[in-house]
Structure formats: structure tokens, C-alpha cells
Design a protein around this motif. Structure first.
Motif, PDB file in Angstrom:
ATOM      1  N   PHE A 166      14.298   8.817  46.302  1.00  0.00           N
ATOM      2  CA  PHE A 166      14.645   9.861  47.282  1.00  0.00           C
ATOM      3  C   PHE A 166      15.454   9.302  48.461  1.00  0.00           C
ATOM      4  CE2 PHE A 166      10.464  11.879  45.832  1.00  0.00           C
ATOM      5  CZ  PHE A 166      11.109  12.798  45.011  1.00  0.00           C
ATOM      6  N   ASP A 214      17.546  10.648  52.059  1.00  0.00           N
ATOM      7  CA  ASP A 214      17.621  11.774  53.002  1.00  0.00           C
ATOM      8  C   ASP A 214      19.067  12.294  53.112  1.00  0.00           C
ATOM      9  OD1 ASP A 214      17.111  13.612  54.934  1.00  0.00           O
ATOM     10  OD2 ASP A 214      16.781  12.154  56.552  1.00  0.00           O
ATOM     11  N   HIS A 273      17.262  17.632  53.450  1.00  0.00           N
ATOM     12  CA  HIS A 273      16.671  16.835  54.535  1.00  0.00           C
ATOM     13  C   HIS A 273      15.187  17.167  54.742  1.00  0.00           C
ATOM     14  CE1 HIS A 273      20.617  15.199  55.460  1.00  0.00           C
ATOM     15  NE2 HIS A 273      21.070  16.422  55.275  1.00  0.00           N
ATOM     16  N   ALA A 274      14.533  17.600  53.654  1.00  0.00           N
ATOM     17  CA  ALA A 274      13.077  17.840  53.707  1.00  0.00           C
ATOM     18  C   ALA A 274      12.369  16.496  53.541  1.00  0.00           C
ATOM     19  CB  ALA A 274      12.685  18.783  52.575  1.00  0.00           C
ATOM     20  N   HIS A 275      11.058  16.497  53.781  1.00  0.00           N
ATOM     21  CA  HIS A 275      10.339  15.217  53.657  1.00  0.00           C
ATOM     22  C   HIS A 275       9.878  14.996  52.221  1.00  0.00           C
ATOM     23  CE1 HIS A 275       7.962  11.755  54.591  1.00  0.00           C
ATOM     24  NE2 HIS A 275       6.964  12.296  53.913  1.00  0.00           N
ATOM     25  N   TYR A 276      10.167  13.819  51.705  1.00  0.00           N
ATOM     26  CA  TYR A 276       9.687  13.416  50.383  1.00  0.00           C
ATOM     27  C   TYR A 276       9.087  12.016  50.506  1.00  0.00           C
ATOM     28  CZ  TYR A 276      12.124  17.301  48.108  1.00  0.00           C
ATOM     29  OH  TYR A 276      12.514  18.547  47.712  1.00  0.00           O
ATOM     30  N   PRO A 277       8.178  11.657  49.609  1.00  0.00           N
ATOM     31  CA  PRO A 277       7.582  10.314  49.701  1.00  0.00           C
ATOM     32  C   PRO A 277       8.608   9.207  49.447  1.00  0.00           C
ATOM     33  CG  PRO A 277       6.807  11.490  47.734  1.00  0.00           C
ATOM     34  CD  PRO A 277       7.593  12.460  48.525  1.00  0.00           C
ATOM     35  N   MET A 301      10.990   8.119  51.115  1.00  0.00           N
ATOM     36  CA  MET A 301      12.373   8.568  51.398  1.00  0.00           C
ATOM     37  C   MET A 301      13.158   7.430  52.060  1.00  0.00           C
ATOM     38  SD  MET A 301      13.974  11.638  51.573  1.00  0.00           S
ATOM     39  CE  MET A 301      13.906  13.047  52.617  1.00  0.00           C
ATOM     40  N   LYS A 334      16.696   6.102  54.161  1.00  0.00           N
ATOM     41  CA  LYS A 334      17.810   6.559  54.999  1.00  0.00           C
ATOM     42  C   LYS A 334      19.083   6.388  54.191  1.00  0.00           C
ATOM     43  CE  LYS A 334      15.776   5.413  59.421  1.00  0.00           C
ATOM     44  NZ  LYS A 334      15.430   4.270  60.221  1.00  0.00           N
TER      45      LYS A 334
END
Ligand SMILES: NC(=O)c1ccc[n+]([C@@H]2O[C@H](COP(=O)([O-])OP(=O)(O)OC[C@H]3O[C@@H](n4cnc5c(N)ncnc54)[C@H](OP(=O)(O)O)[C@@H]3O)[C@@H](O)[C@H]2O)c1
Length: 240
Positions: free
Chosen positions: A178, A180, A186-190, A192, A194
Motif C-alpha cells: 500500500f 498513499d 488517501h485512506a488509511h491502510y495497514p 502504508m 509514503k
């Protein structure tokens, strides 16, 4: 010669790679559908960056790629970073087919043209941002994981063919976890990453001419582990 073409350079990983290559003195041809976004990157080095509006699902896209290569004056690195994807448990037809058009048909169209160009012009390197999603079938995103698996198999086949034909072409398959970017909203994922880190690690793998690289080390461990899961168990697992 430091001449690179990036398809899918208007945002995310492709745009970040373009910025890093500009800083490294490369001459670039960058393409995507959103011209205004490409122009923002061109402003960073107007004399070294050519842009072209290309939709990889369009049958004229390969012709546009050649036009872009000519504008740059050659190509020794080609990066395919165009891609779309969704979680699509309902299998909405429009989303599934659009994913196939961009990630499979568009990918084969553009990578094939880049390969033929390099075969005629003394070789080069082809890199594609596939995904860890291509390593196993993922229930929430069938078309996305299937098209990424297609990319990975296609790239492996291209490398074998290039070796057999003694073409000086190096293939690099980049498989990020994942990141960002717009693709994930731009949701939160484990785990993640930059986008700057993902792009930097991608370029390191490209410079080392790795056949395949999973980005980053955490995803490398995870994908190694999940590939050891027997298929009869994988098919029953709940993936969110
Ligand atoms: N983000 C992640 O978590 C992640 C993880 C693994 C792999 N990847 C892969 O990384 C690649 C880049 O994605 P990203 O995360 O950087 O997302 P992104 O910011 O949405 O970038 C996607 C790029 O693809 C271009 N594109 C989409 N459809 C296109 C078309 N029909 N013709 C030409 N260009 C097209 C977009 O440009 P326009 O819209 O301007 O055309 C954009 O430049 C994708 O292949 C994605 O599958 C992403």
C-alpha cells in the motif's frame, strides 16, 4: 544516455519518480490523460521534460508513445506506472472491465511498443509498477489482482524472450504494497508507505536492474509468508 519515458506520470508513484529523475539529470517524456498535471512537472525543468496526453486504452496510444520518444530524442528506460483499481466485491462490470482495459490491454499495448522500440534500437530497460496484489488472487479486488498477475507473468515472458533473442533488454517488475496515493483515495491502510519512499525504493531497484522487487521489506516478508499458505486454505480466508 539518460532518457526515460514514464506512462502514468501525472500523479502518485509515476509523478514522484519523474521528480527524482529530473533531480538526477535525466531527460524525460511523461504521459497520462491529465495534461495540466503533467505541465506542473514540466515546469520543474522545461528544457528536459516533454509531455504528451496519452490514454493507454486508446488504440492510437502506441503511436503517441513513439511521438513522445522522438520528442525526447530516444529512450533507454521505460516505466509503466499507469493503473487503476478498486475493491469491487459486487463485481460492477464497468469497474472490472475498465481495470482490464488499463492494467492489461493498455499495459500490453504500451510495453509491447517500448519493447519493439528497444529491440530495434540497441536495448534498454523496461520497468512496470505491478503490485503485491498480483502475487495471489484477492477476493475484494478480482480484476485488479488478476491484471497485476498478468503484468507479472507478461514481464517474466518478455525477459525470457529478450534473453533468447539476445536483445540487450532488462525487465524490472516493481511490486509495492500500500502506497498513499490517489489510487487508494488517501485512506488509511495497514503498512502504508509514503509515496516519496515508494518512489525512491523503486528507483533503487531499477538502478540495480533487479528482475523483480517487492517494496518495501515488510511487504516482502508478508508476501513470502502468504505464498506459503496452501491454496485450499487461501481460498477460504477472509481478506479485507
Ligand atoms: N497506491 C498503491 O497502494 C499501489 C500499490 C501497488 C501498486 N500500485 C500501482 O502503482 C501504479 C501507480 O499508481 P499510484 O498508486 O501512483 O496511483 P495514481 O496516483 O492514481 O496514479 C495512476 C496514474 O495512472 C494514470 N492513468 C490511469 N489511467 C490511465 C489511462 N487510461 N491512460 C494513461 N494514464 C492513466 C493516471 O493519470 P491520468 O489519470 O492523468 O491519466 C496516473 O498518472 C498503478 O499501476 C498501481 O496499480 C499502487
Amino acid at each position: 544516455m539518460k532518457k526515460c519515458i514514464i506512462i502514468g506520470a501525472s500523479s502518485g508513484i509515476g509523478r514522484e519518480i519523474a521528480r527524482l529523475l529530473i533531480d538526477d539529470g535525466w531527460q524525460l517524456g511523461i504521459a497520462a490523460r491529465r495534461r495540466e498535471k503533467l505541465m506542473e512537472t514540466q515546469q520543474l525543468a522545461p528544457d528536459r521534460v516533454s509531455i504528451r496526453e496519452i490514454d493507454v486504452t486508446d488504440s492510437s496510444a502506441a503511436e503517441s508513445l513513439n511521438y513522445l520518444i522522438n520528442s525526447v530524442g530516444g529512450m533507454n528506460l521505460f516505466i509503466y506506472s499507469a493503473g487503476i483499481g478498486w475493491q469491487n466485491r459486487e463485481l460492477e462490470e464497468e469497474k472490472e472491465l475498465a481495470t482490464v482495459q488499463t492494467n492489461a490491454t493498455g499495459f500490453a499495448r504500451m510495453t509491447g511498443e517500448a519493447y519493439r522500440y528497444m529491440a530495434r534500437n540497441g536495448g534498454g530497460q523496461i520497468a512496470c509498477i505491478s503490485s503485491i496484489a498480483g502475487t495471489m488472487g484477492l477476493g475484494p479486488a478480482p480484476a485488479y489482482s488478476a491484471t497485476k498477475a498478468m503484468q507479472q507473468t507478461y514481464l517474466e515472458a518478455l525477459q525470457q524472450q529478450a534473453n533468447q533473442r539476445r536483445l540487450n533488454i532488462q525487465i524490472t517488475d516493481i511490486r509495492p504494497g500500500f502506497v498513499d496515493t490517489d489510487l487508494l483515495g488517501h485512506a488509511h491502510y495497514p503498512m502504508m508507505m509514503k509515496v516519496a519512499d515508494a518512489a525512491r525504493l523503486t528507483l533503487t531497484a531499477i538502478k540495480k536492474r533487479k528482475p523483480a522487487a517487492t517494496i518495501d521489506w515488510r511487504w516482502r516478508l508478508l508476501t513470502r509468508a502468504w505464498k506459503m499458505i496452501p491454496k485450499c486454505i487461501w481460498r477460504k480466508m477472509k481478506i479485507s
